[in-house]
Design a protein around this motif. Sequence first.
Motif, mmCIF file in Angstrom:
data_model
loop_
_atom_site.group_PDB
_atom_site.id
_atom_site.type_symbol
_atom_site.label_atom_id
_atom_site.label_comp_id
_atom_site.label_asym_id
_atom_site.label_seq_id
_atom_site.Cartn_x
_atom_site.Cartn_y
_atom_site.Cartn_z
ATOM 1 N N GLU A 33 0.841 -1.195 0.000
ATOM 2 C CA GLU A 33 0.000 0.000 0.000
ATOM 3 C C GLU A 33 0.875 1.243 0.000
ATOM 4 O OE1 GLU A 33 -3.210 0.444 2.687
ATOM 5 O OE2 GLU A 33 -3.679 -1.683 2.667
ATOM 6 N N LYS A 34 0.372 2.295 -0.623
ATOM 7 C CA LYS A 34 1.113 3.555 -0.618
ATOM 8 C C LYS A 34 1.111 4.120 0.791
ATOM 9 C CE LYS A 34 0.320 4.924 -5.357
ATOM 10 N NZ LYS A 34 -0.210 5.951 -6.237
ATOM 11 N N PRO A 35 2.254 4.603 1.254
ATOM 12 C CA PRO A 35 2.299 5.158 2.608
ATOM 13 C C PRO A 35 1.442 6.414 2.727
ATOM 14 C CG PRO A 35 4.472 5.225 1.560
ATOM 15 C CD PRO A 35 3.531 4.623 0.594
ATOM 16 N N GLN A 36 0.899 6.627 3.908
ATOM 17 C CA GLN A 36 0.091 7.809 4.183
ATOM 18 C C GLN A 36 0.873 8.788 5.046
ATOM 19 O OE1 GLN A 36 -3.305 5.979 5.974
ATOM 20 N NE2 GLN A 36 -4.283 5.598 4.021
ATOM 21 N N GLU A 37 2.176 8.739 4.904
ATOM 22 C CA GLU A 37 3.076 9.588 5.662
ATOM 23 C C GLU A 37 4.063 10.194 4.669
ATOM 24 O OE1 GLU A 37 5.753 9.133 9.710
ATOM 25 O OE2 GLU A 37 5.173 7.347 8.595
ATOM 26 N N GLY A 38 4.401 11.461 4.856
ATOM 27 C CA GLY A 38 5.314 12.105 3.934
ATOM 28 C C GLY A 38 6.025 13.291 4.555
ATOM 29 N N GLU A 39 6.991 13.803 3.796
ATOM 30 C CA GLU A 39 7.777 14.951 4.235
ATOM 31 C C GLU A 39 7.394 16.165 3.405
ATOM 32 O OE1 GLU A 39 12.433 16.412 4.505
ATOM 33 O OE2 GLU A 39 11.949 14.464 3.647
ATOM 34 N N VAL A 40 7.177 17.284 4.071
ATOM 35 C CA VAL A 40 6.825 18.527 3.392
ATOM 36 C C VAL A 40 8.073 19.064 2.688
ATOM 37 C CG1 VAL A 40 6.031 20.898 3.708
ATOM 38 C CG2 VAL A 40 5.026 19.062 5.068
ATOM 39 N N VAL A 41 7.981 19.296 1.372
ATOM 40 C CA VAL A 41 9.123 19.812 0.612
ATOM 41 C C VAL A 41 8.919 21.260 0.168
ATOM 42 C CG1 VAL A 41 9.930 17.553 -0.133
ATOM 43 C CG2 VAL A 41 8.293 18.778 -1.537
ATOM 44 N N ALA A 42 7.675 21.740 0.122
ATOM 45 C CA ALA A 42 7.397 23.134 -0.249
ATOM 46 C C ALA A 42 6.013 23.512 0.268
ATOM 47 C CB ALA A 42 7.461 23.318 -1.755
ATOM 48 N N ILE A 43 5.856 24.777 0.637
ATOM 49 C CA ILE A 43 4.562 25.269 1.103
ATOM 50 C C ILE A 43 4.235 26.594 0.430
ATOM 51 C CG2 ILE A 43 4.643 24.133 3.365
ATOM 52 C CD1 ILE A 43 5.492 26.809 4.556
ATOM 53 N N GLY A 44 2.937 26.858 0.310
ATOM 54 C CA GLY A 44 2.497 28.138 -0.211
ATOM 55 C C GLY A 44 2.483 29.180 0.896
ATOM 56 N N PRO A 45 2.236 30.434 0.548
ATOM 57 C CA PRO A 45 2.262 31.508 1.546
ATOM 58 C C PRO A 45 1.089 31.466 2.522
ATOM 59 C CG PRO A 45 1.573 32.363 -0.570
ATOM 60 C CD PRO A 45 1.975 30.930 -0.791
ATOM 61 N N GLY A 46 -0.015 30.859 2.140
ATOM 62 C CA GLY A 46 -1.197 30.808 3.004
ATOM 63 C C GLY A 46 -2.417 31.271 2.244
#
Length: 104
Positions: free
Chosen positions: A33-46
């Motif tokens: 199964e594909k994991p449901q956990e990940g690392e944030v690599v980029a975020i928007g300003p909000g």
Amino acid sequence: MTFRPLHDRVAIRRLEGDDRSKGGIIIPDTVKEKPQEGEVVAIGPGTRDDAGKLIPVDLKVGDIVLFGKWSGTELKIDGEDLLIMKEADIMGVVDKPKAAAKAA
């Protein structure tokens, strides 16, 4: 190429799941199964509220997060598979135990 999500969207790299079961049986890729956990690599300003005030995203690059099984849109950017989803689709941030951080 660099990628910067817009508004309250977040780019996530899935973390790899275990190759073995708890009993030591090797799990082939076809049934994993594909994991449901990940690392944030980029975020928007909000996002902006009704008054036009910017509400920043509560995450930061490098956070380990949990998300729903069917959340986000899968993209391939520079040969890397990423998930793009709204901040609201993220269930929470995984905090590392302080004892493990001190031992490392």
